[in-house]
Design a protein around this motif. Structure first.
Motif: not given
Length: 638
Positions: A181, A204-208, A274
């Motif tokens: 993260t 990653c941020e929010n799994n993206m 995305k």
């Protein structure tokens, strides 16, 4: 210029309008082309889709173009090898007016318009060609004036010139990347990279994915003291991250790295930032992939000095085959590549024997027979070969034959060390029976074909599938002349071959159940070689000999050619060609999984869908059997 771009350029120059360009211009275009592998029924674009930034050319396979008329899809054109389509973005601003869909596994080149446009501006013939191509009425084809060899229709241009075999490239990458993260501490990430021996981590941020930290970032930003190792990783990451789709080709990956000046690409499910992360491609992965490039392998084979070196290359070929199948590259292409490499290995084995034994005392031909001769050997099956030397004076015969027997023995032993097992039936150039002079071979083929079934050397039909590996082309031609001369109106021979083709065990019972092995270690397994593939191989050979199809040994190509030669039954032949590919793929996957010849399929491990696919591929055999019985007037087994 890299090898892939070279091969693309070689392909392009065979077709208009590219044949109007210089090699330099072609090279520049080829370096920017994206290679797309399309699965059967995959849509490239459809009516009302926004225009792409490129137009397309078919490298192999078949793309159909459809328009909608009276609420029904109507086929406008079939685009085969060499066809250009999708030119609308060149001349129009509105959306696509038709749908392009792959009718079989296809390889298509996407040619960026921005790259191609300057060459159009500087070359009137190219512009005329494209304008004529785009403006021509979609329902009718007409011949181009300035490019006489072409046939043109609406957004399609097709020339029937055969393209050179294409080298394409599979790409493996790390599917287990480090994912952290944005607030992770640099020191911890560095430790993780050191422990896993990986030189990058995805942030990653929010799994993206939002960025990438590489070994270079660590050394240029932390080791130099610009930042301390206690900052969060987003401080030093490279962003935005460059993302690609899962089945990206080597050429595309290389271009993206160069264009964006990065050393790593993030693989995601749909190619955007995305969607789910699937892995990381590094520069190192590209180097490895290029080492397994077919062109590179063949160069290395030519330099090899021992069976040990050849074995290493043969193992890399297995990886190439596995990757190519995994990437859904058409089996016909994989076969072409594998055969070229197999042949190069055999040729080198013969050359190493000659270096050891000294120059041959006479001219000769080493022919691969059986599956190698048909260019159908994807798995490590046994070796089959014959050795033919030119006629020599009677007093020299013994000495010359001795030399070639030694050559045969040395070569087959080298190949055994490489991994090609010795033929259990002794069909090899090291066997006295299959190493002899041209005259003796001519007598052998005469006897086989004019008195089949009578002589002690039981006629084995694999001797009719042969390909020159090294030596004199004229010697192979002499054998071909004998075979086709003897085949003319030879009822006895075709009766023998026809019954031989029909004698193979049936694959399905009356109730459409697979007929499986009843005993032994393969009890309850399905013998895909004997029950499914061999009847197709034997039938294709039988018809090819009877229709004088000289020089076509490959089963798939024999059926394709038979569909043209005997149009009345073309549907049967085409169904058999497709069935052969499907069955070969099943066998290859089984063989790769178990590291064997893939002959026996464990039906228990198969999904319901695959079982159905397998069963459907066996369907054309009944019709093929009837066709053999009718054409060769076979009523019972002789």
């Amino acid at each position: 210029m890299n090898t892939i771009a070279e091969h693309i350029a070689d392909f392009l120059k065979e077709y208009a309008p590219f044949d109007q360009l210089t090699f330099q211009e072609l090279s520049e275009i080829a370096a920017n082309i994206r290679v797309l592998n399309l699965e059967k029924n995959k849509t490239l674009f459809q009516i009302n889709d926004p225009l792409h930034d490129c137009f397309y050319m078919v490298n192999s396979g078949l793309i159909n173009l459809y328009a909608i008329a009276d609420a029904e899809e109507t086929i406008l054109s079939k685009c085969h090898e060499g066809a250009i389509f999708g030119l609308r973005p060149f001349f129009a601003k509105n959306n696509y007016m038709m749908t392009a869909k792959a009718r079989e596994e296809s390889i298509v080149y996407a040619i960026p318009i921005a790259v191609f446009r300057p060459f159009v501006a500087n070359n009137a013939a190219v512009l005329d060609f494209l304008l004529e191509n785009f403006a021509a009425n979609s329902q009718q084809t007409k011949t181009s004036q300035n490019l006489g060899k072409s046939i043109i229709s609406d957004t399609v241009f097709y020339s029937d010139q055969k393209a050179e075999m294409q080298f394409f490239q599979a790409l493996s990458y790390n599917s287990n990347p480090i994912v952290v993260t944005a607030d992770a501490i640099v020191k911890d990430v560095a430790q993780l990279m050191a422990e896993t021996l990986l030189n990058s981590a995805i942030v990653c941020e929010n799994n993206m994915p939002i960025g990438m930290v590489t070994h270079t970032d660590m050394s240029s930003k932390i080791a130099t003291g610009r930042y301390t190792n206690t900052v969060s990783v987003d401080t030093i990451m490279s962003t935005p991250i460059i993302t690609v789709i899962e089945n990206v080709s080597l050429a595309e990956a290389q271009l993206l790295m160069l264009k964006n000046n990065v050393t790593h690409l993030c693989v995601t499910q749909d190619g955007t930032n995305k969607s789910v992360i699937k892995g990381v491609i590094s520069e190192h992965d590209l180097v490895i992939a290029q080492a397994n490039n077919p062109g590179v392998l063949i160069k290395e084979i030519k330099r090899s000095q021992s069976s040990k070196e050849l074995k290493q290359i043969r193992l890399r070929l297995a990886d190439l085959i596995q990757n190519s199948i995994f990437k859904n590259i058409p089996l016909t292409h994989i076969n072409n590549i594998a055969s070229e490499i197999n042949f190069a290995i055999i040729k080198r084995a013969v050359e190493l024997s000659i270096l050891d034994l000294g120059s041959p005392p006479a001219r000769f031909a080493w022919l691969s027979i059986g599956s190698q001769g048909r260019k159908e050997q994807l798995l490590l099956t046994d070796q089959d070969s014959i050795l033919i030397f030119e006629d020599v004076a009677a007093e020299k015969y013994r000495e010359v034959k001795d030399y070639f027997l030694k050559l045969g023995k040395k070569t087959t032993l080298t190949l055994e060390k490489v991994g090609y097992e010795l033929c259990p039936n002794g069909h090899m150039g090291s066997n006295m029976l299959w190493c002899k002079s041209l005259t003796d071979w001519v007598k052998q083929y005469d006897a086989w074909m004019n008195t089949p079934g009578e002589n002690s050397n039981e006629l084995s039909s694999i001797f009719f599938d042969y390909e020159l590996v090294i030596g004199e082309q004229k010697i192979e031609d002499a054998i071909t002349n004998v075979v086709f001369r003897n085949a003319k109106n030879n009822t006895l021979f075709f009766d023998f071959l026809g019954n031989d083709a029909l004698r193979k065990n049936s694959p399905l019972s009356f109730f459409k159940k697979f007929i499986v092995e009843e005993e032994g270690i393969y009890k309850d397994f399905f013998d895909i070689k004997t029950r499914a593939l061999m009847p197709l191989v034997d039938s294709a050979r039988l018809f090819a000999l009877s229709y004088d199809l000289i020089g076509i040994n490959n089963t798939y190509l024999r059926f394709k050619q038979l569909a043209i030669t005997d149009p009345k039954h073309s549907e049967i032949y085409l169904n058999c060609a497709e069935a052969f590919l499907t069955l070969s793929k099943f066998r290859t996957l089984e063989g790769l999984k178990n590291d064997d010849s893939g002959q026996y399929i464990n039906l228990e491990e198969m999904s319901k869908i695959d079982k159905e696919k397998l069963k459907n591929a066996l369907a054309p055999m009944k019709e093929l059997e009837e066709l053999i019985k009718n054409k060769f007037q076979l009523t019972q087994f002789s």
